[in-house]
Design an enzyme around this catalytic site. Structure first.
Site, PDB file in Angstrom:
ATOM      1  N   LYS A   1       1.038  -1.187  -0.125  1.00  0.00           N
ATOM      2  CA  LYS A   1       0.115   0.157  -0.038  1.00  0.00           C
ATOM      3  C   LYS A   1       1.057   1.184  -0.070  1.00  0.00           C
ATOM      4  O   LYS A   1       1.639   1.423   0.833  1.00  0.00           O
ATOM      5  CB  LYS A   1      -0.730  -0.020   1.264  1.00  0.00           C
ATOM      6  CG  LYS A   1      -2.223   0.581   1.203  1.00  0.00           C
ATOM      7  CD  LYS A   1      -2.988   0.319   2.496  1.00  0.00           C
ATOM      8  CE  LYS A   1      -4.245   0.692   2.601  1.00  0.00           C
ATOM      9  NZ  LYS A   1      -4.818   1.079   3.913  1.00  0.00           N
TER      10      LYS A   1
HETATM   11  C1  E4P Z   1      -8.461   1.158   4.089  1.00  0.00           C
HETATM   12  O1  E4P Z   1      -7.493   1.218   3.407  1.00  0.00           O
HETATM   13  C2  E4P Z   1      -8.153   2.571   4.784  1.00  0.00           C
HETATM   14  O2  E4P Z   1      -7.239   2.605   5.584  1.00  0.00           O
HETATM   15  C3  E4P Z   1      -9.317   2.639   5.961  1.00  0.00           C
HETATM   16  O3  E4P Z   1     -10.637   2.554   5.238  1.00  0.00           O
HETATM   17  C4  E4P Z   1      -9.246   4.259   6.469  1.00  0.00           C
HETATM   18  O4  E4P Z   1     -10.577   4.306   7.296  1.00  0.00           O
HETATM   19  P1  E4P Z   1     -10.783   5.758   8.276  1.00  0.00           P
HETATM   20  O5  E4P Z   1     -11.084   6.694   7.482  1.00  0.00           O
HETATM   21  O6  E4P Z   1     -12.092   5.135   8.814  1.00  0.00           O
HETATM   22  O7  E4P Z   1      -9.876   5.665   9.007  1.00  0.00           O
END
Ligand code: E4P
Length: 217
Positions: A83
């Site tokens: 990522k």
């Molecule tokens: C997914 O890959 C993200 O890291 C995650 O959905 C972020 O979510 P949040 O905005 O609730 O922290």
């Protein structure tokens, strides 16, 4: 629509995985902090539990350092999706890491133009953050629709991974628009099973059943 679970909590992943609800897992530095676990150790454990892609995020901000971190994360297991953030350096890292045959999830996407660049850079997944846009009184679902249209216009193979999902409604809306994947916290996936009329109906059935005086077992 594939379901990814957005957590590094291995007990929560196991419960959903046993039900066949887990097509993959996403983590990020905040979720690793919340787990209290070592990133390499917990990510390896998750990769052994789940057959699908497991996203593990780099934390460097320069492209070369992101590439080095990405290569190390990719060594954990074949189902790692590296990522990277949607910065110019992140796009450079995406191009190199995906060119080496690894899955790449480009995260922190907040515009259709960013999603277009990620697809051009060879991203396996683009992660538009719905909830964080909603928090600013913008409509995160409009972004999912725009990216869906753009990717379909040009037949980009990058999968739309709806992220930052905060409610069961977000899940159905993302599915209606045609997101390829949605990643949600375990409690949101469980909340999809709830309906007030189900609870009310079950309550009435159980009260009537008690009046029959019968038993099945
Ligand atoms: C997914 O890959 C993200 O890291 C995650 O959905 C972020 O979510 P949040 O905005 O609730 O922290």
């Amino acid at each position: 629509m594939k379901f990814f679970v957005d957590t590094a909590d291995t007990d929560a992943i196991a419960e959903l995985n046993d039900l066949g609800m887990v097509d993959g897992v996403t983590t990020n530095p905040s979720l690793i902090l919340k787990s209290g676990r070592d990133i390499l150790e917990v990510t390896k454990e998750i990769c052994e539990m789940v057959a699908g892609p497991v996203s593990a995020e780099v934390v460097a901000t320069e492209a070369d350092d992101m590439i080095a971190e990405g290569r190390k994360l990719a060594e954990i297991a074949p189902n790692i999706a590296v990522k990277v953030p949607l910065t110019w350096a992140g796009l450079k890292a995406c191009k190199v890491i995906s060119g080496e045959g690894h899955m790449v999830n480009v995260t922190l996407c907040f515009s259709a133009n960013q999603a277009l660049l990620a697809a051009k850079a060879g991203a396996t997944f683009i992660s538009p953050f719905i909830g964080r846009l909603d928090d600013l009184n913008l409509d995160g679902m409009d972004l999912i629709s725009d990216i869906r249209q753009i990717y379909d216009n040009y037949d980009f193979k990058t999968e739309i991974l709806a992220a930052s999902i905060r409610s069961a409604n977000h899940m159905s809306q993302a599915a209606l628009i045609g997101a390829d994947v949605a990643t949600a916290p375990p409690n949101v996936i469980k909340a999809m099973a709830s309906h007030v009329l189900t609870d009310k109906g079950l309550d009435a059935f159980l009260k009537d059943w008690a009046k029959t005086g019968q038993k099945i077992l």
